[in-house]
Write a protein that holds these residues in place. Structure first.
Motif, PDB file in Angstrom:
ATOM      1  N   GLY A  57      -2.631  48.235  45.590  1.00  0.00           N
ATOM      2  CA  GLY A  57      -2.432  47.917  47.004  1.00  0.00           C
ATOM      3  C   GLY A  57      -1.273  48.645  47.656  1.00  0.00           C
ATOM      4  O   GLY A  57      -0.827  48.274  48.746  1.00  0.00           O
ATOM      5  N   ARG A  58      -0.782  49.729  47.008  1.00  0.00           N
ATOM      6  CA  ARG A  58       0.313  50.522  47.574  1.00  0.00           C
ATOM      7  C   ARG A  58      -0.241  51.819  48.162  1.00  0.00           C
ATOM      8  O   ARG A  58      -1.254  52.314  47.705  1.00  0.00           O
ATOM      9  N   PHE A  59       0.460  52.363  49.145  1.00  0.00           N
ATOM     10  CA  PHE A  59      -0.082  53.495  49.893  1.00  0.00           C
ATOM     11  C   PHE A  59       0.385  54.854  49.396  1.00  0.00           C
ATOM     12  O   PHE A  59      -0.098  55.880  49.846  1.00  0.00           O
ATOM     13  N   THR A  60       1.346  54.853  48.488  1.00  0.00           N
ATOM     14  CA  THR A  60       1.806  56.119  47.907  1.00  0.00           C
ATOM     15  C   THR A  60       2.375  55.850  46.515  1.00  0.00           C
ATOM     16  O   THR A  60       2.961  54.788  46.287  1.00  0.00           O
ATOM     17  N   PRO A  61       2.177  56.764  45.560  1.00  0.00           N
ATOM     18  CA  PRO A  61       2.669  56.515  44.199  1.00  0.00           C
ATOM     19  C   PRO A  61       4.165  56.802  44.051  1.00  0.00           C
ATOM     20  O   PRO A  61       4.749  57.544  44.847  1.00  0.00           O
ATOM     21  N   ASN A  62       4.762  56.218  43.009  1.00  0.00           N
ATOM     22  CA  ASN A  62       6.155  56.515  42.691  1.00  0.00           C
ATOM     23  C   ASN A  62       6.246  57.089  41.270  1.00  0.00           C
ATOM     24  O   ASN A  62       5.221  57.265  40.597  1.00  0.00           O
ATOM     25  N   ILE A  63       7.442  57.357  40.820  1.00  0.00           N
ATOM     26  CA  ILE A  63       7.639  57.983  39.497  1.00  0.00           C
ATOM     27  C   ILE A  63       7.169  57.063  38.373  1.00  0.00           C
ATOM     28  O   ILE A  63       6.667  57.533  37.349  1.00  0.00           O
ATOM     29  N   ASP A  64       7.292  55.753  38.553  1.00  0.00           N
ATOM     30  CA  ASP A  64       6.806  54.806  37.532  1.00  0.00           C
ATOM     31  C   ASP A  64       5.303  54.953  37.303  1.00  0.00           C
ATOM     32  O   ASP A  64       4.820  54.762  36.185  1.00  0.00           O
ATOM     33  N   ASP A  65       4.566  55.284  38.362  1.00  0.00           N
ATOM     34  CA  ASP A  65       3.111  55.490  38.235  1.00  0.00           C
ATOM     35  C   ASP A  65       2.818  56.725  37.381  1.00  0.00           C
ATOM     36  O   ASP A  65       1.866  56.737  36.597  1.00  0.00           O
ATOM     37  N   VAL A  66       3.651  57.766  37.523  1.00  0.00           N
ATOM     38  CA  VAL A  66       3.491  58.975  36.703  1.00  0.00           C
ATOM     39  C   VAL A  66       3.820  58.657  35.251  1.00  0.00           C
ATOM     40  O   VAL A  66       3.106  59.055  34.324  1.00  0.00           O
ATOM     41  N   LYS A  67       4.897  57.906  35.039  1.00  0.00           N
ATOM     42  CA  LYS A  67       5.314  57.551  33.674  1.00  0.00           C
ATOM     43  C   LYS A  67       4.231  56.733  32.964  1.00  0.00           C
ATOM     44  O   LYS A  67       4.011  56.888  31.761  1.00  0.00           O
ATOM     45  N   ALA A  68       3.532  55.882  33.717  1.00  0.00           N
ATOM     46  CA  ALA A  68       2.449  55.069  33.133  1.00  0.00           C
ATOM     47  C   ALA A  68       1.292  55.937  32.657  1.00  0.00           C
ATOM     48  O   ALA A  68       0.514  55.535  31.777  1.00  0.00           O
ATOM     49  N   ALA A  69       1.158  57.151  33.233  1.00  0.00           N
ATOM     50  CA  ALA A  69       0.051  58.052  32.870  1.00  0.00           C
ATOM     51  C   ALA A  69       0.417  59.013  31.749  1.00  0.00           C
ATOM     52  O   ALA A  69      -0.457  59.688  31.211  1.00  0.00           O
ATOM     53  N   MET A  70       1.693  59.074  31.384  1.00  0.00           N
ATOM     54  CA  MET A  70       2.141  60.085  30.414  1.00  0.00           C
ATOM     55  C   MET A  70       1.402  59.997  29.074  1.00  0.00           C
ATOM     56  O   MET A  70       0.881  60.994  28.585  1.00  0.00           O
ATOM     57  N   LEU A  71       1.327  58.806  28.494  1.00  0.00           N
ATOM     58  CA  LEU A  71       0.732  58.663  27.161  1.00  0.00           C
ATOM     59  C   LEU A  71      -0.759  59.015  27.146  1.00  0.00           C
ATOM     60  O   LEU A  71      -1.177  59.882  26.369  1.00  0.00           O
ATOM     61  N   PRO A  72      -1.609  58.384  27.993  1.00  0.00           N
ATOM     62  CA  PRO A  72      -3.040  58.724  27.935  1.00  0.00           C
ATOM     63  C   PRO A  72      -3.368  60.159  28.348  1.00  0.00           C
ATOM     64  O   PRO A  72      -4.345  60.732  27.893  1.00  0.00           O
ATOM     65  N   VAL A  73      -2.524  60.760  29.220  1.00  0.00           N
ATOM     66  CA  VAL A  73      -2.794  62.135  29.672  1.00  0.00           C
ATOM     67  C   VAL A  73      -2.324  63.170  28.646  1.00  0.00           C
ATOM     68  O   VAL A  73      -2.991  64.177  28.411  1.00  0.00           O
ATOM     69  N   LEU A  74      -1.175  62.915  28.003  1.00  0.00           N
ATOM     70  CA  LEU A  74      -0.581  63.921  27.113  1.00  0.00           C
ATOM     71  C   LEU A  74      -1.011  63.795  25.658  1.00  0.00           C
ATOM     72  O   LEU A  74      -0.907  64.759  24.899  1.00  0.00           O
ATOM     73  N   ARG A  75      -1.483  62.620  25.255  1.00  0.00           N
ATOM     74  CA  ARG A  75      -1.764  62.351  23.832  1.00  0.00           C
ATOM     75  C   ARG A  75      -2.650  63.415  23.176  1.00  0.00           C
ATOM     76  O   ARG A  75      -2.420  63.806  22.036  1.00  0.00           O
ATOM     77  N   HIS A  76      -3.675  63.878  23.883  1.00  0.00           N
ATOM     78  CA  HIS A  76      -4.606  64.849  23.298  1.00  0.00           C
ATOM     79  C   HIS A  76      -4.328  66.280  23.762  1.00  0.00           C
ATOM     80  O   HIS A  76      -5.104  67.189  23.471  1.00  0.00           O
ATOM     81  N   ARG A  77      -3.207  66.468  24.466  1.00  0.00           N
ATOM     82  CA  ARG A  77      -2.911  67.797  25.009  1.00  0.00           C
ATOM     83  C   ARG A  77      -1.731  68.475  24.324  1.00  0.00           C
ATOM     84  O   ARG A  77      -1.447  69.635  24.617  1.00  0.00           O
TER      85      ARG A  77
END
Length: 335
Positions: free
Chosen positions: A286-306
């Motif tokens: 329900g937020r209109f723009t992401p913050n750095i915490d949103d990027v940090k939450a994506a680090m593990l699933p995005v980087l794990r196989h890369r």
């Protein structure tokens, strides 16, 4: 963006937030726990990404995807990958037909199971590279070519491929370039003691659940377009790119442990997917723009196989997940 478009997007963000809450509520009627996995699957779907799901058999992977498809009113298709599976078994094939009246013969395309909105590619590493490539091409292009004719796949199009982490005999591991096509690599854990009790109680009784269809395919396409329009602050994009850059041992400014343990780092797709994930996560909440915490939450699933660990890391018992956790600590100092 004019004021009317801005107002419409604000209303869409609120609508999406409400719809996703309803979706999760419906899924919870069937699936016990796995809240984080469900959140990440929804984020990937809204970002137009695909997921690689790793977990031992019996953790309700098929049921989860089938339930998500039903609640979102999407056509679901499950493909069991085996060593003898051919590319045409996935994409479809041309058959020769004869008209009963004119006796003329012509070819007709019979669509394969990939022609659905939500695909479960079960044990993708059990099939040879040629067949894997047929699915991965469809994932990338959202279309299939047979006998020189291109057939468009239905939208939205979401692929969830599973791998069994235990039995590696007789498997064809996905090459790094193909792994990179997946937005997320998700690991499904065993349920907790309390969750397992609830699972056993519900699955061994005659209890039947009726699921309500909460979102339509048309609405999902609107929400996917909304995600692309979400504004992102420069410092959030810079943070995502810095994190991806730090995974590369060839980068002079990378931490020492990256140079010590990593052979190959993440490419530009990692930065793109971290930002798309951050956008989707923000809007779903329900937020209109992401913050750095949103990027940090994506680090593990995005980087794990890369990121690819080297022999030094293996000798020391260091996994890609350990490296990402250490990287997260370093990234905190960048803020």
């Amino acid at each position: 963006m004019n004021s009317n478009e801005n107002k419409n997007d604000v209303e869409l963000v609120q609508k999406l937030n409400k719809k996703i809450t309803e979706v999760k509520s419906e899924i919870a009627k069937v699936i016990v726990g796995q809240d984080e996995i469900i959140d990440q699957l929804i984020i990937a779907l809204m970002s137009k990404g695909h997921c690689l799901l790793v977990g031992v058999p019996g953790l309700a992977k098929t049921l989860l995807i089938k339930t998500l498809a039903e609640v979102m009113d999407l056509k679901f298709s499950r493909i069991q990958f085996t060593p003898d599976l051919m590319p045409s078994d996935i994409t479809g094939t041309e058959v020769l037909e004869e008209d009963q009246l004119s006796k003329k013969r012509n070819f007709r395309f019979i669509a394969g199971p990939v022609f659905a909105n939500m695909i479960l590619a079960d044990e993708i590493n059990r099939t040879p590279p040629k067949t894997q490539a047929a699915l991965l091409e469809a994932m990338q292009e959202h279309k299939v070519t047979a006998a020189g004719i291109t057939h468009q796949l239905p939208e939205p199009f979401f692929v969830l491929a599973t791998q069994n982490p235990i039995e590696q005999e007789g498997t064809y591991p996905l090459p790094e370039a193909q792994l990179d096509r997946f937005m997320f690599n998700l690991w499904l854990d065993y349920p907790s003691y309390e969750e397992e009790i609830k699972v056993v109680q519900t699955t061994t009784s005659g209890h039947n659940v009726k699921l309500n269809k909460v979102v339509s395919a048309e609405e999902i396409l609107v929400f996917q377009d909304l995600i692309r329009r979400v504004p992102v602050a420069d410092n959030v994009i810079q943070f995502a790119v810095k994190v991806a850059n730090m995974t590369r041992p060839v980068n002079g400014s990378s931490p020492d442990f990256i140079k010590q343990w990593i052979t190959w780092g993440a490419g530009p797709r990692a930065s793109q997917y971290m930002i798309l994930s951050a956008k989707s996560r923000a809007v779903i909440q329900g937020r209109f723009t992401p913050n750095i915490d949103d990027v940090k939450a994506a680090m593990l699933p995005v980087l794990r196989h890369r990121i690819i660990t080297n022999f030094s890391a293996e000798a020391e018992g260091i996994s890609a997940v350990d490296v990402i956790k250490k990287l997260a600590e370093v990234a905190n100092k960048l803020i």
